[in-house]
Structures are given as C-alpha cells and as structure tokens.
Design a protein around this motif. Structure first.
Motif, short mmCIF file in Angstrom:
data_model
loop_
_atom_site.label_atom_id
_atom_site.label_comp_id
_atom_site.label_asym_id
_atom_site.label_seq_id
_atom_site.Cartn_x
_atom_site.Cartn_y
_atom_site.Cartn_z
N VAL A 179 0.68 -1.42 -0.11
CA VAL A 179 0.02 0.15 -0.10
C VAL A 179 0.93 1.29 -0.16
N ASP A 180 2.23 0.94 -0.44
CA ASP A 180 2.95 2.19 -0.62
C ASP A 180 4.06 1.86 -1.79
N ASP A 181 4.85 2.83 -2.16
CA ASP A 181 5.53 2.73 -3.33
C ASP A 181 6.64 1.91 -2.86
N ILE A 182 6.94 0.76 -3.79
CA ILE A 182 8.11 -0.04 -3.47
C ILE A 182 9.52 0.46 -3.80
N ALA A 183 9.51 1.56 -4.63
CA ALA A 183 10.74 2.22 -4.80
C ALA A 183 11.40 2.67 -3.51
N LYS A 184 10.44 3.07 -2.57
CA LYS A 184 11.12 3.28 -1.31
C LYS A 184 11.67 2.28 -0.48
N LEU A 185 11.25 0.95 -0.79
CA LEU A 185 11.98 -0.16 -0.11
C LEU A 185 13.10 -0.45 -0.86
N ALA A 186 12.97 -0.25 -2.31
CA ALA A 186 14.09 -0.62 -3.11
C ALA A 186 15.28 0.21 -2.89
N ALA A 187 15.13 1.34 -2.26
CA ALA A 187 16.16 2.52 -2.10
C ALA A 187 16.91 2.17 -0.98
N THR A 188 16.45 1.09 0.03
CA THR A 188 17.03 0.89 1.38
C THR A 188 18.61 0.87 0.85
N PRO A 189 19.51 1.76 1.68
CA PRO A 189 20.88 1.47 1.60
C PRO A 189 21.43 0.22 2.25
N LEU A 190 22.33 -0.35 1.75
CA LEU A 190 22.86 -1.52 2.29
C LEU A 190 24.30 -1.58 2.85
N GLY A 191 24.88 -0.01 2.97
CA GLY A 191 25.96 0.34 3.23
C GLY A 191 27.12 -0.41 2.37
N ASP A 192 28.39 -0.57 3.05
CA ASP A 192 29.53 -0.99 2.44
C ASP A 192 29.73 -2.43 2.44
N ASP A 193 28.97 -3.46 3.04
CA ASP A 193 29.26 -4.58 3.19
C ASP A 193 27.96 -5.52 3.33
N SER A 194 26.87 -5.07 3.59
CA SER A 194 25.61 -5.89 4.05
C SER A 194 24.84 -6.54 2.60
N VAL A 195 24.80 -7.52 2.79
CA VAL A 195 24.16 -8.54 1.61
C VAL A 195 22.73 -8.23 1.61
N LEU A 196 21.80 -8.15 2.68
CA LEU A 196 20.37 -7.70 2.60
C LEU A 196 19.88 -7.13 3.55
N ALA A 197 18.54 -6.68 3.49
CA ALA A 197 17.99 -5.68 4.40
C ALA A 197 16.34 -6.34 4.65
N ALA A 198 15.93 -6.19 5.80
CA ALA A 198 14.83 -6.66 5.89
C ALA A 198 14.34 -6.23 7.53
N PRO A 199 12.96 -6.05 7.75
CA PRO A 199 12.35 -5.52 8.92
C PRO A 199 12.70 -6.71 10.00
N GLU A 200 13.50 -6.34 11.00
CA GLU A 200 13.86 -7.18 12.19
C GLU A 200 12.82 -7.13 13.44
N HIS A 201 12.60 -8.19 13.96
CA HIS A 201 11.85 -8.31 15.30
C HIS A 201 12.56 -9.01 16.31
N CYS A 202 13.43 -7.93 16.89
CA CYS A 202 14.34 -8.20 18.18
C CYS A 202 13.54 -8.65 19.54
N ASN A 203 12.35 -8.43 19.61
CA ASN A 203 11.44 -8.81 20.66
C ASN A 203 10.90 -10.25 20.59
#
Length: 352
Positions: A179-203
């Motif tokens: 229900v939002d523009d996927i381009a925002k998710l695709a633009a997530t920066p992965l820094g210098d060495d990270s392979v993937l990004a995803a919502p984390e749930h540390c609780n």
C-alpha cells in the motif's frame, strides 16, 4: 498360423492404450483453472527517469529499474496476481519495474506466462525455471507441509537464477499486498558490505527457531557469537545479488540444510538457514514494510491484528490465506484489505 486383421487391429489398439497410459503417468501438466480480469494500465509520473534500452540490454537488465523477484505457481497464482497489482497501483514509476518470476521447471511455464500477460499486457517480466531437484534432496520435513515445497527455497537461489546484470532485487512472497511505493523499499541503503535488508523483530524469542540439540551443542550455538541475532521474515527482503554471489551465500545456506538432514537443529522450512547465515548481520528496515503474520499461526490460521505503527505492506504469512478464507465465507477482518486487489474473474460478475 496367420493372425486375422481384427486380431492385429485389437493388438495395435492395446499398444496405443498402453502408451497413452504410460505418458499420462509420466507427467500430467498442472493447469491454471482460474480466470483473471485484466488490470488497468499504470503509467509513470512525469518525474520518473526514462529507461533507454542499451546495447544487448533492456529494463529487465537496467540498474535504473526496480527489480522485483517472486515465485510463481498454480497454488498461489491468485495471491501473486494481487501482489503484482498492488505493487503497480502504488508505484510512482510502474513502467520502471521489472518482475522476475521463478517457477518450478516441472510447471507449465508457458501457461503461467500467458496468465500473467493476459492480466498485465504491458508488464516487464521474465519467467525463470527452477530445478526442484537442486534443493529437494536437502529439504527436511517441517511443522507444515506447505513449507516443504521446493519452490519455497527458490529465494536462496536468486543469485544463480537471475542474470548477472540484475545486481539488486526486492524479493516478495505471493501472499502480500503493498500500500506504498516499492521504490522506497528498493532504495534502502545496504552500506559498504551488507548483503540484505529486512524488517527485524528483536523482541521475538529467537531461541525458539532452533531445537535444544542446536543450543546444547557449543560448536553450533557459537555460530551467533559476536552477533546480536534477531528474527526477520524472509518474505520481504532487499538483496544485493552482487555481494551474494561474491560471498557464495547459497552454498552457506545449503551447508546448514545438509547438517539439518543429519542432526535436527530446526523445525521451520526455509527460514532457519537464512537466520543462521544472516541474523545479526542485516540492515534493519522499518516494520511498516512487513506487517507479517496476518495468516495466523502455522497450525490453526487464527485471525491476527496489525502490529502497532504505520503500514506499507500487509503480509498473510502463516497458515491462513485471504483468498481461501474469503472463498470459504470465513474471512478475518483484515482480509477485507486484500480483497480490492483480487483479480479473480467471478462467473456471475454484474456490470454496475
């Protein structure tokens, strides 16, 4: 003694019937027995970059495109159609999205391709065959049979399946809508060495994803030493395929699956190997991008509420799928948010 023409005819007929029966047992193609409506055509806004075809290239190979990867099969085709529509409808640059669909090599790829094309005639997409045997030997039984489908593991092989020119991709499950523009998710920066990004749930109780056998063995549990591992759902991920290929992460995941075949260290399908390799080493994404668990738990499919906070993506992970509950006239309240994206052609649709 010569055989009569009638006898020879009957003998020939018997051979034909045997041959037909043998062919039928070898491969009976699965058909898409649902008819879907054609979706509206969606156009780029004036601010979208114009992707010009380069030599031996196209939008399906362009770094300027938003690349989306999904699996495609007859069981979840209705969900896939809704997911595609939701991505296009909420995108500011829908013509700049390239879809990469992975289907079982045993599936009728031409039929799946035709089904997508009939509802989305202008969609930029390609279908890639996935050899089930490449992973089926590694799959261990889990708590829900649907999790044991080889295609459920295709996300671990995207770097091998997609062309080298596709360097970054957003992977999406088939049981969700945006229900939002996927381009925002695709633009997530992965820094210098990270392979993937995803919502984390540390609780979440991270220890619950692995067996006591795993945690009681120091050589195994030390896998998470010097990491702060958190649960993340693999149904929504941004992946840097270049870094995945360089690090040979498919092999790392397979090594954990091979160990699972010898020593049972987890219970849940394709998720735990991802956690073993990546948990604690991913770029966290805002929870709005995966309001997951709407399908309920893996046993009963109970109704769930949204997590607190804003929503950009609704994900019916779990046993209950919105289309099945709607068809059974037992929908959960949130299934009403999926229904507007359903492209299924009802047999008695009336013109308004």
């Amino acid at each position: 003694m010569s055989k009569s023409p009638v006898f020879e005819f009957l003998l020939l007929l018997l051979f034909i019937l045997i041959a037909l029966a043998a062919d039928a047992t070898v491969a009976t193609p699965v058909t898409v027995n649902q008819q879907f409506k054609e979706a509206p055509q969606f156009y780029n806004s004036v601010d979208c970059p114009v992707i010009v075809d380069e030599e031996d290239s196209s939008i399906l190979c362009s770094d300027q495109a938003v690349h989306v990867a999904m699996t495609l099969d007859t069981a979840y085709i209705r969900g896939s159609m809704a997911a595609i529509l939701s991505v296009l409808q909420h995108s500011s640059c829908p013509q700049n999205i390239a879809f990469h669909f992975v289907a079982s090599a045993k599936a009728n790829a031409s039929l799946l391709r035709a089904t997508i094309s009939s509802s989305f005639p202008y969609l930029n997409f390609r279908v890639y065959p996935f050899d089930d045997s490449s992973v089926s030997r590694l799959i261990s039984t889990s708590i829900r049979s649907a999790l044991d489908c080889p295609l459920n593991y295709a996300r671990s092989y995207l770097a091998n399946l997609l062309p080298l020119c596709v360097r970054r991709v957003v992977y999406l499950d088939s049981d969700l809508v945006l229900v939002d523009d996927i381009a925002k998710l695709a633009a997530t920066p992965l820094g210098d060495d990270s392979v993937l990004a995803a919502p984390e749930h540390c609780n979440a109780n991270f220890t619950a994803y692995f067996t006591p056998t795993f945690w009681s063995n120091p050589s195994l549990s030390l896998t998470f030493a010097n990491r702060k591992p958190c649960y993340f759902n693999t149904g929504v991920m941004k992946i840097n395929l270049d870094r995945w290929r360089e690090g040979d992460y498919t092999t790392k995941i397979e090594e954990w699956m091979e160990l699972q075949k010898r020593i049972r260290i987890y219970e849940l399908g394709s998720l735990p190997p991802f956690l073993l390799v990546f948990a604690g080493n991913i770029v966290p994404v805002d929870h709005r991008w995966n309001q997951h668990g709407l399908g309920g738990d893996n046993f009963r499919g109970l109704c769930r509420d949204l997590h607190p906070g804003p929503v950009s993506l609704l994900h019916w992970s779990g046993k209950g799928k919105p289309w099945a509950r709607l068809d059974a006239n037992r929908p959960c309240p949130l299934d009403a948010l999926w229904a507007p994206y359903d492209l299924l052609q009802t047999p008695f649709a009336l013109d308004s």
